[in-house]
Enzyme design. Structure first.
Site, PDB file in Angstrom:
ATOM      1  N   ASP A   1      64.328  15.348  42.284  1.00 41.30           N
ATOM      2  CA  ASP A   1      65.056  15.281  41.006  1.00 41.30           C
ATOM      3  C   ASP A   1      64.647  14.038  40.219  1.00 41.30           C
ATOM      4  O   ASP A   1      64.445  14.094  39.003  1.00 41.30           O
ATOM      5  CB  ASP A   1      66.568  15.248  41.258  1.00 41.30           C
ATOM      6  CG  ASP A   1      67.091  16.614  41.694  1.00 41.30           C
ATOM      7  OD1 ASP A   1      66.292  17.583  41.643  1.00 41.30           O
ATOM      8  OD2 ASP A   1      68.269  16.709  42.076  1.00 41.30           O
TER       9      ASP A   1
ATOM     10  N   ASN B   1      58.981  17.746  47.465  1.00 41.08           N
ATOM     11  CA  ASN B   1      60.390  17.904  47.849  1.00 41.08           C
ATOM     12  C   ASN B   1      60.554  17.906  49.365  1.00 41.08           C
ATOM     13  O   ASN B   1      61.476  17.285  49.894  1.00 41.08           O
ATOM     14  CB  ASN B   1      60.943  19.217  47.290  1.00 41.08           C
ATOM     15  CG  ASN B   1      61.645  19.018  45.962  1.00 41.08           C
ATOM     16  OD1 ASN B   1      62.078  17.909  45.652  1.00 41.08           O
ATOM     17  ND2 ASN B   1      61.743  20.080  45.179  1.00 41.08           N
TER      18      ASN B   1
ATOM     19  N   HIS C   1      65.224  16.541  48.222  1.00 43.74           N
ATOM     20  CA  HIS C   1      65.528  16.985  46.861  1.00 43.74           C
ATOM     21  C   HIS C   1      65.952  15.883  45.892  1.00 43.74           C
ATOM     22  O   HIS C   1      65.537  15.902  44.742  1.00 43.74           O
ATOM     23  CB  HIS C   1      66.570  18.113  46.896  1.00 43.74           C
ATOM     24  CG  HIS C   1      65.962  19.418  47.250  1.00 43.74           C
ATOM     25  ND1 HIS C   1      65.265  20.178  46.342  1.00 43.74           N
ATOM     26  CD2 HIS C   1      65.884  20.080  48.432  1.00 43.74           C
ATOM     27  CE1 HIS C   1      64.806  21.260  46.948  1.00 43.74           C
ATOM     28  NE2 HIS C   1      65.163  21.239  48.217  1.00 43.74           N
TER      29      HIS C   1
ATOM     30  N   GLU D   1      59.859  23.127  38.213  1.00 47.97           N
ATOM     31  CA  GLU D   1      59.011  21.959  37.955  1.00 47.97           C
ATOM     32  C   GLU D   1      58.082  22.238  36.775  1.00 47.97           C
ATOM     33  O   GLU D   1      57.018  21.677  36.652  1.00 47.97           O
ATOM     34  CB  GLU D   1      58.227  21.575  39.213  1.00 47.97           C
ATOM     35  CG  GLU D   1      57.132  22.530  39.633  1.00 47.97           C
ATOM     36  CD  GLU D   1      57.601  23.642  40.580  1.00 47.97           C
ATOM     37  OE1 GLU D   1      58.799  23.991  40.550  1.00 47.97           O
ATOM     38  OE2 GLU D   1      56.751  24.159  41.327  1.00 47.97           O
TER      39      GLU D   1
ATOM     40  N   ASP E   1      52.939  22.197  34.870  1.00 49.70           N
ATOM     41  CA  ASP E   1      53.577  22.385  36.163  1.00 49.70           C
ATOM     42  C   ASP E   1      53.172  21.216  37.059  1.00 49.70           C
ATOM     43  O   ASP E   1      52.013  20.827  37.073  1.00 49.70           O
ATOM     44  CB  ASP E   1      52.983  23.708  36.699  1.00 49.70           C
ATOM     45  CG  ASP E   1      53.778  24.272  37.834  1.00 49.70           C
ATOM     46  OD1 ASP E   1      54.097  25.470  37.766  1.00 49.70           O
ATOM     47  OD2 ASP E   1      54.054  23.522  38.782  1.00 49.70           O
TER      48      ASP E   1
END
Lengths: 123, 312, 202
Positions: B196, B187, B192, B223, B179
């Site tokens: 990404d 973010n 965002h 994630e 993770d």
């Protein structure tokens, strides 16, 4: 001079048809019959036939297996395999064993062709 | 009679009638035009004009119709283009795929044979397109759209397969779940699209590093990523996870709002099963998830392995 | 009709052995791969009995059936049937296609019709050769349905039923040939067999 033909087929009808037509063409042929490859090997070694006409598809031992055993032991016998299914792989195998192929079904013409193949080889 | 011949002349498919000697008794315009080279085939013997057809399936079908009176179907799947028929002009001229029906026809005591030909180019093209689309859909259903690696659904399928193998063959199996640390903050800080990009960078790295070992990588959730290591025990998994942890750090993706480092880091949980015990998929995933949770509690950016089931 | 004698059954078995032999060589020529086919046994039985015998092994699976209506000295409907999954496997092996089974299309369906057409025509031409008979028949029709629907025929029809084994690339698949005939046709078939056998025996 008496000649012997061994007719091998698991179908009784085909054996009957071949035997009958061969006898009617030339009565000097003595016809013996076998129902599968194993029987054919036993009878052929005992009787040394001049001509063997054998189906390929048979239970116990198929025609190819029987011919493989018989070919080296009976170099002077004319051998013919019968099949409705002649694919290139089986044709190559037949050539290797120097046996002839005739397409099924068994008709009077098949018997005529078998006998003429025998006379060609024995001229 | 003339009316029928005219109608056959405007037909957009081929019709020819052969007599008992394979002579072309009638051929319509569409078909005559599609045959290469010969100006007018009417009256010709088909197999004299095209000796290459001798012995082919089309020859056998015509023979069967005339001699035995049996109809035949030649499908484009098994015989792409039985007759030398062409469409288009000049450089675009090409032999087209055909669907052919051969039917006997008895007129008085004479046997004829009707050969009906259709150009199935568009059907073949449509099929090819459908096949391509189906393949793409199959791929899409199994890969994660953003990162291009396996998605969760595919991961479940792969893990199920490997677990079955491990239980059957008595080989070990390891699972690594990890993770990205403080990804929500990343973010929030960069937006965002940047998030990404970060996920894509990590997925790319994993894909290149791990696929050569036969390890499968998947995006498990937002994630969260996971790695399946078939036939590997916990020590190999720990070693690999530790290396991944270092490499993620060395990607040097700036992360100012992280509470553990200046750059993006990740926390790793491992669950391994030995070849001796068998274990369910749920149990294995829960143990990996639990180890990951403990890695986060212990301060993140580290690797923790779940205790082995038989020792727990 | 009277029961067929052992010799009459033997003649039928030989007819179908030759038929599938011819089919195998035709299919092998098409695919350029070895194809093997065999016929273990030939039966004549009421249609209801065929359903009873096949149902347990087919279960709820549908049958793929290629059928051709035929008429001659005996008339009826000839069918080649495979369990649906086997039929799809055959066509995929023959076409070498990678398409998943659910996505079978027009091309595969046509190919299946052709395979059925080749096998059924081989049967008709062999019967014609051996029993010196002639037939006329329709182009093949393809139908995929539960067994009860495929074999839903009028009471009293009987079936010449033949189990066949088709071997392709190390896969062996079981299928069935059925010639459904009314009682008059059945008697005519027996008559044709008898006159064929008279010629053979004498």
């Amino acid at each position: 001079m008496n000649k012997t033909v061994l007719v091998v087929d698991d179908s009784r009808v085909s054996r009957m048809m071949l035997s009958k037509v061969i006898a009617s063409i030339d009565a000097s042929w003595k016809v013996i019959e076998a129902e599968d490859g194993q029987q054919a090997v036993d009878k052929a070694l005992a009787e040394t036939p001049d001509l063997i006409v054998m189906d390929i598809n048979m239970p116990v031992m198929d025609g190819f297996q029987a011919i493989e055993i018989l070919r080296p032991k009976l170099p002077n016998t004319t051998m013919i395999l019968l099949s409705a299914n002649i694919q290139s792989s089986s044709q190559a195998r037949a050539e290797e064993l120097s046996v002839h192929f005739i397409a099924k079904p068994v008709t009077p013409a098949v018997a005529v062709k078998a006998l003429s193949l025998w006379s060609q080889e024995n001229e | 009679m003339q009316l029928f011949e005219q109608a056959l002349g405007v037909l957009q498919s081929g019709v020819m009638i052969l007599d008992g000697n394979y002579r072309i008794h009638f051929i319509n315009q569409w078909l005559n035009k599609a045959f290469d080279s010969t100006p007018d085939l009417q009256g010709e013997q088909l197999f004299n004009s095209y000796p290459e057809l001798e012995g082919k399936r089309i020859h056998q079908a015509i023979e069967q119709a005339i001699k035995v009176g049996l109809p035949s179907l030649l499908s484009p799947g098994l015989n792409r283009s039985p007759l030398p028929l062409y469409r288009g002009e000049g450089a675009n001229r090409e032999r087209f795929p055909q669907s052919i029906r051969v039917q006997p026809m008895q007129v008085d005591s004479q046997r004829f044979c009707v050969v009906e030909v259709q150009d199935v180019s568009s059907m073949i093209r449509r099929e090819a397109l459908l096949n391509q689309q189906a393949e793409k859909l199959n791929q899409m259903a199994l890969t994660d759209e953003l990162t291009g690696i396996n998605n969760r659904r595919h991961f479940n399928m792969l893990l199920e397969k490997e677990l079955r193998r491990s239980n059957l063959q008595g080989t070990p199996l390891s699972l690594v779940l990890f993770d990205i640390d403080f990804f929500k903050q990343y973010n929030d800080h960069f937006g965002h699209p940047a998030g990404d990009k970060c996920l894509i960078a990590i997925a790319d790295y994993l894909k290149h590093q791990l696929s050569s070992y036969g390890y499968q990588v998947a995006r498990y959730g937002g994630e969260e990523f996971c790695i399946i290591l078939p036939e590997q025990d916990v020590e190999v998994a720990r070693h690999l996870a530790e290396r991944c942890r270092e490499e993620v750090e060395q990607l040097q993706i700036q992360h100012p709002s992280s509470q553990v480092a200046q750059v993006v880091t990740a926390s790793f949980g491992i669950a391994s099963k030995s070849g001796k015990q068998s274990e369910t998929q749920t149990s294995l995933i829960l143990r990996a998830d639990n180890a990951l949770y403990r890695a986060k509690l212990a301060g993140r950016n580290r690797v923790i392995a779940s205790e082995r089931l038989d020792e727990a | 009709m009277n029961e067929l004698t052992a010799l009459e059954l033997d003649a039928l078995a030989e007819i179908f052995n030759i038929s599938v032999g011819r089919s195998a060589s035709a299919l092998s020529e098409l695919t350029q791969e070895p194809v093997a086919m065999s016929v273990p046994v030939v039966h004549v039985m009421p249609i209801q009995r065929v359903i009873e015998i096949l149902s347990p092994s087919i279960g709820s699976e549908r049958l793929t059936c290629v059928s051709q209506l035929f008429s001659g000295s005996f008339s009826g409907e000839a069918m080649l049937m495979f369990p649906e999954n086997s039929s799809l496997e055959i066509v995929r092996l023959m076409l070498g296609s990678q398409v998943p089974i659910e996505q079978i299309s027009e091309i595969e369906q046509d190919a299946l019709s052709e395979i059925g057409n080749i096998i059924l025509n081989a049967c008709f031409s062999t019967i014609a050769d051996m029993l010196e008979d002639t037939f006329s028949c329709d182009l093949p029709k393809l139908n995929v349905a539960p067994i009860s629907e495929i074999l839903e025929k009028p009471e009293g029809e009987s079936v010449l039923f033949i189990q066949i084994q088709l071997a392709l690339e190390s896969r062996s698949l079981e299928g069935y040939l059925a010639f459904i005939m009314g009682s008059e046709s059945e008697a005519n078939l027996q008559q044709a067999l008898r006159s064929f056998l008279t010629g053979v025996q004498s």
